[in-house]
Structures are given as structure tokens and as C-alpha cells.
Design an enzyme around this catalytic site. Structure first.
Site, mmCIF file in Angstrom:
data_model
loop_
_atom_site.group_PDB
_atom_site.id
_atom_site.type_symbol
_atom_site.label_atom_id
_atom_site.label_comp_id
_atom_site.label_asym_id
_atom_site.label_seq_id
_atom_site.Cartn_x
_atom_site.Cartn_y
_atom_site.Cartn_z
ATOM 1 N N SER A 29 0.823 -1.212 0.000
ATOM 2 C CA SER A 29 0.000 0.000 0.000
ATOM 3 C C SER A 29 0.858 1.264 0.000
ATOM 4 O O SER A 29 1.781 1.403 0.809
ATOM 5 C CB SER A 29 -0.902 0.017 1.240
ATOM 6 O OG SER A 29 -1.826 -1.038 1.203
ATOM 7 N N HIS A 59 -3.726 0.299 -4.338
ATOM 8 C CA HIS A 59 -3.242 -0.834 -5.120
ATOM 9 C C HIS A 59 -3.782 -0.719 -6.539
ATOM 10 O O HIS A 59 -4.993 -0.664 -6.743
ATOM 11 C CB HIS A 59 -3.702 -2.158 -4.508
ATOM 12 C CG HIS A 59 -3.063 -2.481 -3.197
ATOM 13 N ND1 HIS A 59 -2.038 -3.395 -3.069
ATOM 14 C CD2 HIS A 59 -3.309 -2.008 -1.951
ATOM 15 C CE1 HIS A 59 -1.687 -3.475 -1.798
ATOM 16 N NE2 HIS A 59 -2.444 -2.638 -1.100
ATOM 17 N N HIS A 81 -5.617 -9.720 -1.139
ATOM 18 C CA HIS A 81 -5.683 -9.949 0.300
ATOM 19 C C HIS A 81 -6.809 -10.918 0.639
ATOM 20 O O HIS A 81 -7.834 -10.972 -0.053
ATOM 21 C CB HIS A 81 -5.950 -8.636 1.051
ATOM 22 C CG HIS A 81 -4.971 -7.546 0.769
ATOM 23 N ND1 HIS A 81 -5.054 -6.758 -0.368
ATOM 24 C CD2 HIS A 81 -3.910 -7.075 1.480
ATOM 25 C CE1 HIS A 81 -4.065 -5.859 -0.346
ATOM 26 N NE2 HIS A 81 -3.367 -6.030 0.759
ATOM 27 N N TYR A 83 -8.818 -10.476 3.050
ATOM 28 C CA TYR A 83 -10.002 -9.708 3.433
ATOM 29 C C TYR A 83 -10.833 -9.260 2.232
ATOM 30 O O TYR A 83 -11.983 -8.840 2.385
ATOM 31 C CB TYR A 83 -9.638 -8.512 4.310
ATOM 32 C CG TYR A 83 -8.812 -7.425 3.652
ATOM 33 C CD1 TYR A 83 -9.346 -6.565 2.702
ATOM 34 C CD2 TYR A 83 -7.486 -7.229 4.018
ATOM 35 C CE1 TYR A 83 -8.606 -5.561 2.115
ATOM 36 C CE2 TYR A 83 -6.723 -6.226 3.442
ATOM 37 C CZ TYR A 83 -7.281 -5.395 2.500
ATOM 38 O OH TYR A 83 -6.526 -4.406 1.929
ATOM 39 N N GLU A 84 -10.255 -9.321 1.030
ATOM 40 C CA GLU A 84 -11.027 -8.974 -0.160
ATOM 41 C C GLU A 84 -11.990 -10.090 -0.556
ATOM 42 O O GLU A 84 -12.811 -9.905 -1.466
ATOM 43 C CB GLU A 84 -10.083 -8.668 -1.321
ATOM 44 C CG GLU A 84 -9.244 -7.411 -1.107
ATOM 45 C CD GLU A 84 -8.236 -7.200 -2.221
ATOM 46 O OE1 GLU A 84 -8.605 -6.578 -3.236
ATOM 47 O OE2 GLU A 84 -7.092 -7.672 -2.095
ATOM 48 N N ALA A 111 2.878 -2.189 3.777
ATOM 49 C CA ALA A 111 2.729 -1.127 4.765
ATOM 50 C C ALA A 111 2.315 -1.786 6.068
ATOM 51 O O ALA A 111 1.326 -2.520 6.101
ATOM 52 C CB ALA A 111 1.662 -0.132 4.310
ATOM 53 N N MET A 209 -1.771 -6.973 7.043
ATOM 54 C CA MET A 209 -2.835 -7.813 6.496
ATOM 55 C C MET A 209 -2.417 -8.523 5.213
ATOM 56 O O MET A 209 -3.266 -8.854 4.376
ATOM 57 C CB MET A 209 -4.080 -6.956 6.237
ATOM 58 C CG MET A 209 -4.564 -6.186 7.449
ATOM 59 S SD MET A 209 -5.946 -5.079 7.033
ATOM 60 C CE MET A 209 -6.037 -4.083 8.540
ATOM 61 N N SER A 210 -1.128 -8.760 5.039
ATOM 62 C CA SER A 210 -0.651 -9.365 3.786
ATOM 63 C C SER A 210 0.682 -10.063 4.017
ATOM 64 O O SER A 210 1.069 -10.342 5.149
ATOM 65 C CB SER A 210 -0.489 -8.277 2.711
ATOM 66 O OG SER A 210 0.572 -7.393 3.063
ATOM 67 N N ASN A 233 2.429 3.621 10.405
ATOM 68 C CA ASN A 233 1.729 4.172 11.576
ATOM 69 C C ASN A 233 2.095 3.330 12.785
ATOM 70 O O ASN A 233 2.582 2.190 12.645
ATOM 71 C CB ASN A 233 0.205 4.141 11.366
ATOM 72 C CG ASN A 233 -0.302 2.738 11.066
ATOM 73 O OD1 ASN A 233 -0.261 2.275 9.918
ATOM 74 N ND2 ASN A 233 -0.762 2.045 12.100
ATOM 75 N N HIS A 245 -6.621 4.410 6.779
ATOM 76 C CA HIS A 245 -5.837 3.968 5.619
ATOM 77 C C HIS A 245 -5.192 5.160 4.921
ATOM 78 O O HIS A 245 -4.143 5.020 4.278
ATOM 79 C CB HIS A 245 -6.722 3.193 4.640
ATOM 80 C CG HIS A 245 -5.945 2.436 3.607
ATOM 81 N ND1 HIS A 245 -5.122 1.373 3.911
ATOM 82 C CD2 HIS A 245 -5.851 2.607 2.264
ATOM 83 C CE1 HIS A 245 -4.565 0.906 2.817
ATOM 84 N NE2 HIS A 245 -4.989 1.633 1.801
#
Length: 272
Positions: A29, A59, A81, A83-84, A111, A209-210, A233, A245
Site C-alpha cells: 500500500s 493498489h 488480500h 479480506y477482499e 505497509a 494484512m498481507s 503508523n 488507511h
């Protein structure tokens, strides 16, 4: 069509449009536009048979192949991902396609949220190890011996020679690098403060998350791996402010020049 046939079909489409490569890059990201290749050729994901498309902000959905530091490189501007809603076989597909295209080394980037209190947003962290907290693995299901062994060894999932090379390049370029363990959460909700305290207790330095399924897939099929997290962050509970995000994308944009210099320097000096 079998899964092996789907890999070969996707690889054939990419080979025809863009050519083969020896090094693969997956850009996280806010980093998708940070690397420019010479003599680049591009194919959109929706033109690759069986490929999903990236739906996450920051992305793109492009496969690019060209030259970087005298090496043939393919890069993904956008990843997939869990989550997609994509099944793990789709998340693993690009890495397996890379193997078919001749890729021997993979630089996977993301990220990440900083868990280590010594980190600052904008830090670049070399991944030394991972924790899979998703409860799922891309290798679950029948094993295809043509792709790799049933029980791949993950004790050295990150290539130690590549780690040393990254530190050398960072020192030469004056780019300070952190090291740490990356912990994979499924998302898409950001982690809770309690989950971050747990992650720190378990030894994680960053969360995201990846990345972990791609590393597992690469090691399964014999591709050497280097992982880089951009700490965009500090994780939940470490600061009294909400996580967004937009902050992730803004920090990625701020560090993309140093990130690009580091990656280009590593690729130039990689011995495969």
C-alpha cells in the site's frame, strides 16, 4: 481447468505480453508507483486469465516487466488480500506464476503498523521472521508435488544473504533500517489495542494484512525471499488517535524515494 493448468495459462499470457523475469517485486500500500522499470511492458490483471483484481485503495492492478539494475524484473502494482474475499489459491497464484516465468528471488513489501515502541512512522523494517495469526495457510488442501513439498521448512523463510545485502546497501546509501518480526492478521478491521499487546508479547515488531501467504508460497516453490515493511503508523493503543488507511498511503508516499533507492540498490547487487 486444473490449478496447474491455470498457473500455466496465466504465465503464458504474461510471457506473451511482458516477457519473463529473474526477480519479482510485490509492492504494498502506497508503494505501487515507487519503482520504475526500464523498457517496461505492462498487462492489466483483468487481461490475465484467472487473475483477480486489486480492490484495496492504493493498489493498482498491473503486472509490469522490465529491467532494473541490469536484471530482468517483474513487479506487481497491487496485491490480493484475504479480506477482499479471495480464496488462498488466488492469493498464492501470482507467486506461482512468477516461478513459471523464471523468478528466483522475490522482494515482498508492505505497509505495516509498528508494534515495537522504538519504531517511528516512515521507518523501513527488514522482515526477519513472521507469525501467521490468520488461522489459514495457502498450502492447505491437496499438495501438488510439481509446485513444492507437502511440508516445506520455514525455519529460514527469509534469505539470510539477502538480509545482509540489504543492510550493506542501506549503509552505503545512508538509509537507516530496522529489523523485526511481521505478524499477519486477516483484516480488514485494524487490530485492537488488546491484540497489539498480544502481538508484542508474542514477539511481533509490526503487524499487517498481507505478505505472509506470499512468503509461504514462495518458499514452497523454492523462491528465495526478502521482505520489507514500511512502518506507516504506530499500531492501535500506542497513540491516542484513530487509525486510517489515508495515513498509511500518506506515509508510503513520503518514504517512497528512500524505499525505491533501497530496492533498486538491492536488486542491482543481488546474486542469484
Amino acid at each position: 481447468m486444473t490449478y496447474l493448468e491455470s498457473i500455466d495459462t496465466a504465465a503464458a499470457a504474461i510471457r506473451s505480453a511482458c516477457g519473463e523475469a529473474e526477480i519479482g517485486l510485490i509492492l504494498g500500500s502506497g508503494l505501487a508507483q515507487s519503482i520504475a522499470l526500464e523498457n517496461a511492458r505492462t498487462i492489466a490483471y483483468d487481461k490475465i486469465p484467472g487473475f483477480p483484481v486489486s480492490t484495496a485503495p492504493g493498489h493498482q492492478s498491473e503486472w509490469v516487466c522490465g529491467e532494473l539494475g541490469g536484471k530482468r524484473v517483474c513487479l506487481m502494482r497491487g496485491r490480493f488480500h484475504l479480506y477482499e474475499g479471495y480464496p488462498m489459491e488466488k492469493i498464492a497464484l501470482p507467486v506461482r506464476v512468477m516461478k513459471r516465468l523464471g523468478v528466483k528471488a522475490l522482494i515482498v513489501t508492505n505497509a505495516g503498523g509498528g508494534v515495537n515502541a522504538g519504531f517511528t512512522p516512515g521507518d523501513l523494517m527488514l522482515i526477519t521472521d513472521t507469525i501467521n495469526f490468520s488461522g489459514i495457510n495457502p498450502l492447505i488442501g491437496p499438495n501438488e508435488d510439481a509446485l513444492g513439498p507437502r511440508f516445506p521448512d520455514m525455519s529460514k523463510q527469509i534469505d539470510r544473504d539477502f538480509l545482509r545485502l540489504a543492510h550493506t546497501v542501506g549503509e552505503e546509501m545512508g538509509i537507516a533500517l530496522q529489523e523485526g518480526v511481521y505478524m499477519w492478521f486477516s483484516g480488514p478491521s485494524f487490530e485492537t489495542p488488546a491484540e497489539i499487546r498480544m502481538a508484542r508479547t508474542l514477539g511481533a515488531d509490526a503487524v499487517g494484512m498481507s505478505t505472509v501467504p506470499e512468503i509461504i508460497t514462495a518458499r514452497h516453490c523454492g523462491i528465495r525471499v526478502l521482505g520489507i515493511s514500511c512502518i506507516t503508523n504506530l499500531a492501535a493503543g500506542m497513540l491516542d488517535q484513530p487509525l486510517t488507511h489515508e495515513e498509511v498511503l500518506e506515509t508510503g508516499a513520503r518514504v517512497k524515494e528512500a524505499f525505491a533507492k533501497l530496492v533498486c540498490g538491492i536488486v542491482r547487487k543481488m546474486e542469484l
